[in-house]
Design a protein around this motif. Structure first.
Motif, PDB file in Angstrom:
ATOM      1  N   THR A  87      52.995  64.775 -12.867  1.00 32.45           N
ATOM      2  CA  THR A  87      53.417  63.377 -12.872  1.00 32.45           C
ATOM      3  C   THR A  87      53.459  62.822 -14.293  1.00 32.45           C
ATOM      4  N   ASP A  88      54.347  61.856 -14.505  1.00 30.52           N
ATOM      5  CA  ASP A  88      54.406  61.071 -15.737  1.00 30.52           C
ATOM      6  C   ASP A  88      54.192  59.610 -15.377  1.00 30.52           C
ATOM      7  N   VAL A  89      53.576  58.855 -16.264  1.00 28.94           N
ATOM      8  CA  VAL A  89      53.343  57.428 -16.047  1.00 28.94           C
ATOM      9  C   VAL A  89      54.247  56.649 -16.991  1.00 28.94           C
ATOM     10  N   LYS A  90      55.071  55.764 -16.414  1.00 32.99           N
ATOM     11  CA  LYS A  90      55.952  54.901 -17.197  1.00 32.99           C
ATOM     12  C   LYS A  90      55.308  53.518 -17.269  1.00 32.99           C
ATOM     13  N   MET A  91      55.099  53.025 -18.490  1.00 29.43           N
ATOM     14  CA  MET A  91      54.398  51.759 -18.715  1.00 29.43           C
ATOM     15  C   MET A  91      55.359  50.743 -19.315  1.00 29.43           C
ATOM     16  N   GLY A  99      51.122  44.217 -18.291  1.00 26.99           N
ATOM     17  CA  GLY A  99      51.755  45.525 -18.178  1.00 26.99           C
ATOM     18  C   GLY A  99      51.987  45.920 -16.743  1.00 26.99           C
ATOM     19  N   HIS A 100      53.023  46.698 -16.531  1.00 25.76           N
ATOM     20  CA  HIS A 100      53.353  47.230 -15.211  1.00 25.76           C
ATOM     21  C   HIS A 100      53.507  48.736 -15.354  1.00 25.76           C
ATOM     22  N   ALA A 101      52.808  49.496 -14.532  1.00 26.77           N
ATOM     23  CA  ALA A 101      52.814  50.959 -14.650  1.00 26.77           C
ATOM     24  C   ALA A 101      53.316  51.590 -13.358  1.00 26.77           C
ATOM     25  N   GLU A 102      54.149  52.629 -13.503  1.00 27.51           N
ATOM     26  CA  GLU A 102      54.664  53.377 -12.370  1.00 27.51           C
ATOM     27  C   GLU A 102      54.572  54.867 -12.666  1.00 27.51           C
ATOM     28  N   ALA A 103      54.439  55.662 -11.627  1.00 27.04           N
ATOM     29  CA  ALA A 103      54.383  57.119 -11.768  1.00 27.04           C
ATOM     30  C   ALA A 103      55.620  57.737 -11.139  1.00 27.04           C
ATOM     31  N   ARG A 104      56.081  58.827 -11.714  1.00 24.07           N
ATOM     32  CA  ARG A 104      57.203  59.573 -11.162  1.00 24.07           C
ATOM     33  C   ARG A 104      56.921  61.065 -11.310  1.00 24.07           C
ATOM     34  N   LYS A 105      57.669  61.875 -10.592  1.00 26.62           N
ATOM     35  CA  LYS A 105      57.519  63.320 -10.729  1.00 26.62           C
ATOM     36  C   LYS A 105      58.034  63.750 -12.085  1.00 26.62           C
ATOM     37  N   SER A 106      57.256  64.588 -12.776  1.00 27.15           N
ATOM     38  CA  SER A 106      57.628  65.038 -14.110  1.00 27.15           C
ATOM     39  C   SER A 106      58.878  65.917 -14.041  1.00 27.15           C
ATOM     40  N   PRO A 107      59.822  65.735 -14.979  1.00 28.59           N
ATOM     41  CA  PRO A 107      61.009  66.598 -14.988  1.00 28.59           C
ATOM     42  C   PRO A 107      60.689  68.044 -15.309  1.00 28.59           C
ATOM     43  N   ALA A 108      59.474  68.311 -15.830  1.00 32.18           N
ATOM     44  CA  ALA A 108      59.096  69.683 -16.166  1.00 32.18           C
ATOM     45  C   ALA A 108      58.640  70.474 -14.946  1.00 32.18           C
ATOM     46  N   VAL A 109      58.535  69.831 -13.762  1.00 31.90           N
ATOM     47  CA  VAL A 109      58.058  70.537 -12.565  1.00 31.90           C
ATOM     48  C   VAL A 109      59.129  71.493 -12.051  1.00 31.90           C
ATOM     49  N   PHE A 124      56.009  55.082  -7.923  1.00 30.88           N
ATOM     50  CA  PHE A 124      54.919  54.396  -7.260  1.00 30.88           C
ATOM     51  C   PHE A 124      54.018  53.743  -8.293  1.00 30.88           C
ATOM     52  N   PRO A 125      53.499  52.540  -7.997  1.00 31.43           N
ATOM     53  CA  PRO A 125      52.576  51.885  -8.940  1.00 31.43           C
ATOM     54  C   PRO A 125      51.282  52.670  -9.054  1.00 31.43           C
ATOM     55  N   VAL A 126      50.671  52.639 -10.230  1.00 29.40           N
ATOM     56  CA  VAL A 126      49.421  53.363 -10.471  1.00 29.40           C
ATOM     57  C   VAL A 126      48.380  52.389 -11.009  1.00 29.40           C
ATOM     58  N   ILE A 127      47.129  52.789 -10.923  1.00 26.15           N
ATOM     59  CA  ILE A 127      46.015  51.993 -11.440  1.00 26.15           C
ATOM     60  C   ILE A 127      45.724  52.447 -12.860  1.00 26.15           C
ATOM     61  N   LEU A 128      45.689  51.493 -13.769  1.00 27.11           N
ATOM     62  CA  LEU A 128      45.472  51.798 -15.179  1.00 27.11           C
ATOM     63  C   LEU A 128      43.986  51.805 -15.520  1.00 27.11           C
ATOM     64  N   THR A 129      43.615  52.688 -16.427  1.00 23.32           N
ATOM     65  CA  THR A 129      42.247  52.686 -16.930  1.00 23.32           C
ATOM     66  C   THR A 129      42.118  51.656 -18.047  1.00 23.32           C
ATOM     67  N   LEU A 130      40.895  51.330 -18.398  1.00 29.01           N
ATOM     68  CA  LEU A 130      40.656  50.393 -19.492  1.00 29.01           C
ATOM     69  C   LEU A 130      41.217  50.936 -20.793  1.00 29.01           C
ATOM     70  N   GLY A 487      51.553  58.888   1.204  1.00 23.22           N
ATOM     71  CA  GLY A 487      50.283  59.587   1.334  1.00 23.22           C
ATOM     72  C   GLY A 487      50.024  60.411   0.094  1.00 23.22           C
ATOM     73  N   ILE A 488      49.356  61.557   0.254  1.00 20.57           N
ATOM     74  CA  ILE A 488      49.060  62.382  -0.920  1.00 20.57           C
ATOM     75  C   ILE A 488      50.312  63.077  -1.439  1.00 20.57           C
ATOM     76  N   LEU A 489      51.390  63.067  -0.634  1.00 22.08           N
ATOM     77  CA  LEU A 489      52.628  63.704  -1.066  1.00 22.08           C
ATOM     78  C   LEU A 489      53.597  62.706  -1.697  1.00 22.08           C
ATOM     79  N   ARG A 490      53.104  61.505  -2.047  1.00 23.85           N
ATOM     80  CA  ARG A 490      53.996  60.461  -2.532  1.00 23.85           C
ATOM     81  C   ARG A 490      54.655  60.838  -3.860  1.00 23.85           C
ATOM     82  N   LEU A 491      54.033  61.728  -4.623  1.00 29.17           N
ATOM     83  CA  LEU A 491      54.622  62.148  -5.899  1.00 29.17           C
ATOM     84  C   LEU A 491      55.121  63.573  -5.822  1.00 29.17           C
TER      85      LEU A 491
END
Length: 491
Positions: A87-91, A99-109, A124-130, A487-491
């Motif tokens: 996965t990659d995270v787009k911020m 900020g708004h963060a989303e995850a997508r499947k990495s093109p390297a997969v 899909f939206p993701v939770i950001l760390t501090l 679910g767990i297959l969302r990405l």
């Protein structure tokens, strides 16, 4: 002009002006408008090159097993390839504190772009760390780009989630998110209103979680003037943002802060904001040392860089209960040997030829152990050795050495059948007999006879690829069916 760099290419690394860069590595063009990026893999992993490009239809990358040499037609940057669990995270930011963060499947997969029924890429939206929130703030301030987008790569190091920024894009927006555009419009509107009427204290609705817990820094002279004029105005919006960015925290100020409604007059409808005694802005929490806690541990929000204490308490249920580590199932990996393959074939025989024995001694550190050859360079050297043996035997007499020539020519044909790439051929030398040679410096043990084993075939066919893909999809959908919302297959 500058001299061309000295480049040496090997199976598992390249050397540029004496600096060794191990594979896998990423090759990026210096030209930012050129999006043709390449990833080179070591021969120990099968070799080859994966080319990444702007999405074309449902493809974002292609793998080329026969390409192992870097490009020489321009200027490139080489970086270490980082595994991100697919996965990659787009911020996307609007100012340093949103900020708004989303995850997508990495093109390297696998290079396939997952799209929804509307034809948009699935995200899909993701939770950001501090740490990631602080990285976003610093990027906005350093690049001086208020509306900004960048890519985050997440890797797991032990119990810590470590994030790296690999790309910063100016003036970038979320593709499809109503909430993001509502928040963006609100922030920009309030900035413009603050510029038109700077002395009005307009609360940032989109940034309210952070500003509601921030204590205003007001000079005594300013307060005395406002008291004399009997105005209830606080500091301007510019002062509030400046205090936020500079990390000023007037912990000794205990006066109540009054916030005026956006549509009210300067002296009407004020609201009180209480400040916790132990509050510190994000800037003061992590000025230099960034946090590395996993996203499941750090309280965070999906679309804003800040949240209120009430939100944190409501999420945890009881404000007195401390947050504990909660594990989350991120993925399930299954490896199954399956599929239609070409037949595996093997050729073996006992060898006493001097050239083969010399090759064995040149490439092994222990003459008592087997030698396995898979890499391109030693395989090419062995092919040259085979050709030299054929030439020697033909000069001695083709009829006399007919049996030996038959085996050696067969080995030559196998090695020349395909281009040296991947793992479609293997060579193994097993020592069977040894002799001890005496030298002035001491005795040396050498191999006098070895068994040569050449293996090839067993490659996955196109039918086998389809079988493997269908089996994988069936396994995923039956064992872990997708739940509404992902679910767990969302990405």
């Amino acid at each position: 002009g500058k001299e061309d760099p000295e480049i040496e290419e090997h199976d598992d690394h390249i050397e540029v002006n004496g600096v060794i860069i191990n594979k896998p590595f990423v090759e990026k063009p210096v030209d930012a408008d050129d999006h043709n990026i390449a990833i080179y893999y070591p021969s120990s992993a099968g070799g080859g090159c994966k080319k990444l490009f702007r999405k074309v239809g449902d493809r974002s990358s292609e793998f080329y097993p026969e390409i192992n040499e870097i490009r020489r037609d321009g200027s490139y940057i080489y970086e270490e390839f980082i595994e991100t669990q697919g996965t990659d995270v787009k911020m996307y930011t609007v100012g340093p504190d949103y900020g708004h963060a989303e995850a997508r499947k990495s093109p390297a997969v696998d290079g396939k772009v997952e799209r929804n029924p509307d034809g948009k890429e699935v995200r899909f939206p993701v939770i950001l760390t501090l740490r990631e929130k602080e990285i976003a703030r610093r990027i906005v301030l350093v690049f001086k780009q208020q509306v900004c987008g960048f890519d985050i790569l997440r890797i797991q190091e032990g119990d810590s989630l470590v994030s790296y920024v690999c790309d910063v894009n100016g003036w970038s927006f979320v593709k499809n998110s109503r909430k993001y555009y509502d928040d963006c419009a609100t922030i920009l509107t309030e900035h413009m209103l603050a510029a038109v009427k700077p002395k009005s204290k307009i609360s940032f609705s989109a940034l309210a979680p952070l500003l509601a817990t921030m204590e205003d820094t007001v000079e005594d002279t300013y307060r005395s003037k406002t008291k004399k004029k009997r105005h209830n105005r606080g500091p301007s919006i510019a002062d509030r943002v400046k205090s936020l960015l500079m990390g000023d925290n007037a912990s000794n100020a205990n006066e109540e802060d009054e916030a005026l409604d956006l549509h009210a007059s300067d002296t009407e409808n004020s609201a009180l904001c209480e400040v916790p005694e132990d509050f510190k802005p994000v800037r003061e929490i992590v000025p230099d040392r960034l946090a590395t806690e996993p996203a499941s541990i750090v309280p965070s929000g999906a679309s804003s860089l800040a949240e209120t204490d009430d939100d944190a308490q409501s999420r945890s249920g009881d404000p007195m209960v401390k947050t504990t580590h909660q594990e989350e199932l991120r993925c399930v990996l299954t490896v199954i040997r399956h599929g239609d393959r070409t037949p595996k074939q093997k050729l073996k025989g006992d060898i006493t030829e001097e050239r083969f024995l010399q090759y064995f001694h040149d490439h092994t550190a222990d003459v008592k152990k087997d030698l396995k050859v898979k890499a391109k360079k030693p395989m090419v050297e062995f092919l040259e050795c085979v050709k030299a043996v054929i030439k020697d035997k033909e000069q001695e007499g083709a009829k006399k050495n007919r049996e030996v020539l038959y085996k050696v020519r067969h080995i030559r044909d196998i090695l020349q059948r395909w281009k040296f790439s991947g793992l479609n051929r293997k060579l193994q030398m097993k020592p069977r007999k040894w002799i001890v040679e005496e030298y002035p410096d001491g005795n040396v043990t050498k191999c006098s006879e070895l068994q040569l084993v050449v293996k090839w075939g067993g490659d996955l066919t196109k039918l086998g690829e389809k079988q493997a893909i269908n089996l994988g999809k069936r396994l995923r959908n039956e064992l872990y069916p997708d739940a509404p919302g992902g679910g767990i297959l969302r990405l």
